[in-house]
Scaffold this motif. Structure first.
Motif, PDB file in Angstrom:
ATOM      1  N   THR A 154     -10.151  -2.463  -4.369  1.00  0.00           N
ATOM      2  CA  THR A 154      -8.976  -2.586  -5.247  1.00  0.00           C
ATOM      3  C   THR A 154      -8.227  -3.866  -4.911  1.00  0.00           C
ATOM      4  O   THR A 154      -7.846  -4.074  -3.755  1.00  0.00           O
ATOM      5  CB  THR A 154      -8.035  -1.378  -5.092  1.00  0.00           C
ATOM      6  N   THR A 193       0.816  -1.216   0.000  1.00  0.00           N
ATOM      7  CA  THR A 193       0.000   0.000   0.000  1.00  0.00           C
ATOM      8  C   THR A 193       0.845   1.260   0.000  1.00  0.00           C
ATOM      9  O   THR A 193       0.356   2.324  -0.394  1.00  0.00           O
ATOM     10  CB  THR A 193      -0.982   0.009   1.184  1.00  0.00           C
ATOM     11  N   SER A 238       1.711  -4.512  -7.859  1.00  0.00           N
ATOM     12  CA  SER A 238       2.678  -3.680  -7.135  1.00  0.00           C
ATOM     13  C   SER A 238       4.031  -4.370  -7.072  1.00  0.00           C
ATOM     14  O   SER A 238       4.113  -5.574  -6.819  1.00  0.00           O
ATOM     15  CB  SER A 238       2.180  -3.396  -5.715  1.00  0.00           C
ATOM     16  N   GLY A 270      -3.579   6.267  -2.479  1.00  0.00           N
ATOM     17  CA  GLY A 270      -3.802   7.556  -3.124  1.00  0.00           C
ATOM     18  C   GLY A 270      -4.101   7.428  -4.601  1.00  0.00           C
ATOM     19  O   GLY A 270      -4.834   8.234  -5.174  1.00  0.00           O
ATOM     20  N   ALA A 271      -3.545   6.402  -5.239  1.00  0.00           N
ATOM     21  CA  ALA A 271      -3.787   6.205  -6.672  1.00  0.00           C
ATOM     22  C   ALA A 271      -5.020   5.347  -6.924  1.00  0.00           C
ATOM     23  O   ALA A 271      -5.604   5.399  -8.008  1.00  0.00           O
ATOM     24  CB  ALA A 271      -2.570   5.564  -7.329  1.00  0.00           C
ATOM     25  N   HIS A 272      -5.408   4.553  -5.928  1.00  0.00           N
ATOM     26  CA  HIS A 272      -6.542   3.645  -6.076  1.00  0.00           C
ATOM     27  C   HIS A 272      -7.385   3.673  -4.807  1.00  0.00           C
ATOM     28  O   HIS A 272      -6.887   3.963  -3.714  1.00  0.00           O
ATOM     29  CB  HIS A 272      -6.056   2.212  -6.355  1.00  0.00           C
ATOM     30  N   HIS A 283       5.186  -2.285 -12.333  1.00  0.00           N
ATOM     31  CA  HIS A 283       4.721  -1.645 -11.107  1.00  0.00           C
ATOM     32  C   HIS A 283       3.589  -0.665 -11.394  1.00  0.00           C
ATOM     33  O   HIS A 283       3.702   0.218 -12.240  1.00  0.00           O
ATOM     34  CB  HIS A 283       5.863  -0.899 -10.407  1.00  0.00           C
ATOM     35  N   GLY A 284       2.487  -0.859 -10.683  1.00  0.00           N
ATOM     36  CA  GLY A 284       1.339   0.033 -10.844  1.00  0.00           C
ATOM     37  C   GLY A 284       0.435  -0.304 -12.011  1.00  0.00           C
ATOM     38  O   GLY A 284      -0.565   0.393 -12.235  1.00  0.00           O
ATOM     39  N   VAL A 288       0.661   2.139  -3.643  1.00  0.00           N
ATOM     40  CA  VAL A 288      -0.592   2.353  -4.378  1.00  0.00           C
ATOM     41  C   VAL A 288      -1.556   3.297  -3.683  1.00  0.00           C
ATOM     42  O   VAL A 288      -2.511   3.777  -4.303  1.00  0.00           O
ATOM     43  CB  VAL A 288      -1.323   1.017  -4.660  1.00  0.00           C
ATOM     44  N   ARG A 321      -2.466  -1.475 -14.148  1.00  0.00           N
ATOM     45  CA  ARG A 321      -3.888  -1.737 -13.863  1.00  0.00           C
ATOM     46  C   ARG A 321      -4.485  -2.364 -15.108  1.00  0.00           C
ATOM     47  O   ARG A 321      -4.614  -1.718 -16.145  1.00  0.00           O
ATOM     48  CB  ARG A 321      -4.610  -0.439 -13.508  1.00  0.00           C
ATOM     49  N   TYR A 327      -8.314  -2.154   0.200  1.00  0.00           N
ATOM     50  CA  TYR A 327      -7.428  -2.925  -0.655  1.00  0.00           C
ATOM     51  C   TYR A 327      -7.429  -4.382  -0.195  1.00  0.00           C
ATOM     52  O   TYR A 327      -7.372  -4.662   1.000  1.00  0.00           O
ATOM     53  CB  TYR A 327      -5.984  -2.416  -0.565  1.00  0.00           C
ATOM     54  N   VAL A 336      -4.599  -4.584  -9.981  1.00  0.00           N
ATOM     55  CA  VAL A 336      -3.415  -3.732  -9.880  1.00  0.00           C
ATOM     56  C   VAL A 336      -2.219  -4.581  -9.435  1.00  0.00           C
ATOM     57  O   VAL A 336      -2.343  -5.433  -8.552  1.00  0.00           O
ATOM     58  CB  VAL A 336      -3.642  -2.583  -8.878  1.00  0.00           C
TER      59      VAL A 336
END
Length: 316
Positions: free
Chosen positions: A207, A124, A303, A129-131, A234-235, A127, A237, A135, A301
């Motif tokens: 997410t 986390t 990570s 703030g972006a999703h 990384h990241g 990720v 989606r 989670y 997603v």
């Protein structure tokens, strides 16, 4: 803002990894050195209950290399965490002694719950703030798979005894795996998921975040990469259907075809089919449970921040 230089080692069933980083008082991590070697420490542990001598030597040889890098970097604190394979091994004292001789620290054999918390913190951090939360972080290792649900902290977690090495050794013996082998492996994973949902309400997921080598490899396949590119993985989606199609392709591919895939680490060639199978079962179960709860989960997603980052942050 002052920072501490730390070194984190994560030794799992399939790989051993090192992260040297500076961590400041606000919990910001600056990566200096990140390494991974496939050593297959968990070779045969599911069957014998012991670490194989050759697996132990492979792992300790890499540990000695990491010790040299840690000393050169001037790390102030070192934490060596071992997970599934070591928890299960009767002869783990030989491993402990070898690590202590190389790095001067004791091995911490963490529980599945602590493994889940560290994975969640690491994932986390990359990720948030972006999703949207909550989670569900899925850490798919060689010997175990952690399911961790939370927003700012862990609300529920469980560690399942399914992973890429364990499922390969239990079920997938043909090249490519036979229909009967695949069905037996799927039934095994589904039984574990049936137990897991008693502890972790998968339907609460907003997410779905996947991490560790099997999942990042599936992601590289889904992205159509000719070679592994961490910055693209990384990241990422991706639509659920795209990820499931890559899982199916990796499961069906014969060994020679997998070996030729430029993004696939040689040490994962023999176990990626099982890793892809486990990931596909988890995704399908989460999607179904979210739908049953009245929601919709359409994307996954990935990570590259994981338990290793969580270990480093714990020393900040």
């Amino acid at each position: 803002m002052t920072s501490s230089r730390v070194a984190a080692v994560d030794c799992g069933t399939n790989s051993i990894r090192l992260l040297v980083a500076d961590v400041d008082a606000a919990g910001n991590l600056t990566e200096l050195d990140r390494r991974m070697e496939v050593v297959r420490l968990g070779q045969g542990v599911d069957r014998t209950g012991e670490l194989a001598p050759e697996a132990l030597e492979r792992t300790l040889a890499v540990t000695r290399q990491y010790a040299t890098a840690v000393e050169a970097a001037g790390a102030q604190r070192v934490r060596f965490v071992a997970t599934s394979a070591t928890r299960d091994a009767r002869n783990r004292d030989a491993f402990f002694d070898g690590v202590r001789d190389a790095l001067g620290v004791d091995v911490e054999v963490i529980s599945g719950h602590e493994e889940a918390e560290l994975s969640f913190r690491g994932a986390t951090s990359g990720v948030a703030g972006a999703h949207a939360a909550p989670y569900l972080v899925v850490d798919l290792g060689g010997g175990s798979t952690e399911l961790v649900l939370g927003t700012d902290a862990v609300d529920a977690s469980i560690s399942m005894d399914v992973g890429s090495v364990r499922m390969t050794e239990r079920h997938l013996h043909s090249d490519p795996p036979s229909a009967a082998e695949i069905e037996a492996a799927r039934a095994d994973v589904r039984a574990h998921l049936d137990d897991a949902v008693r502890a972790v309400p998968l339907g609460s997921t907003t997410t779905l975040v996947g991490l560790a080598g099997s999942i990042t490899t599936v992601t590289a396949h889904a992205l159509g990469l000719s070679e592994y590119q961490r910055e693209r993985v990384h990241g990422a989606r991706l639509p659920v259907e795209t990820v499931l199609a890559s899982c199916a392709a990796l499961l069906a591919a014969p060994r020679a075809e997998r070996t030729a895939m430029g993004f696939l680490h040689p040490g994962r060639v023999d176990v990626i089919a099982a890793g892809a199978l486990v990931w596909s079962e988890v995704i399908q179960r989460v999607v179904a449970d979210v739908r049953a709860a009245g929601g919709s989960l359409t994307h996954v997603v990935t990570s590259e921040h994981d338990i290793l980052d969580g270990i480093a942050l714990s020393m900040g």
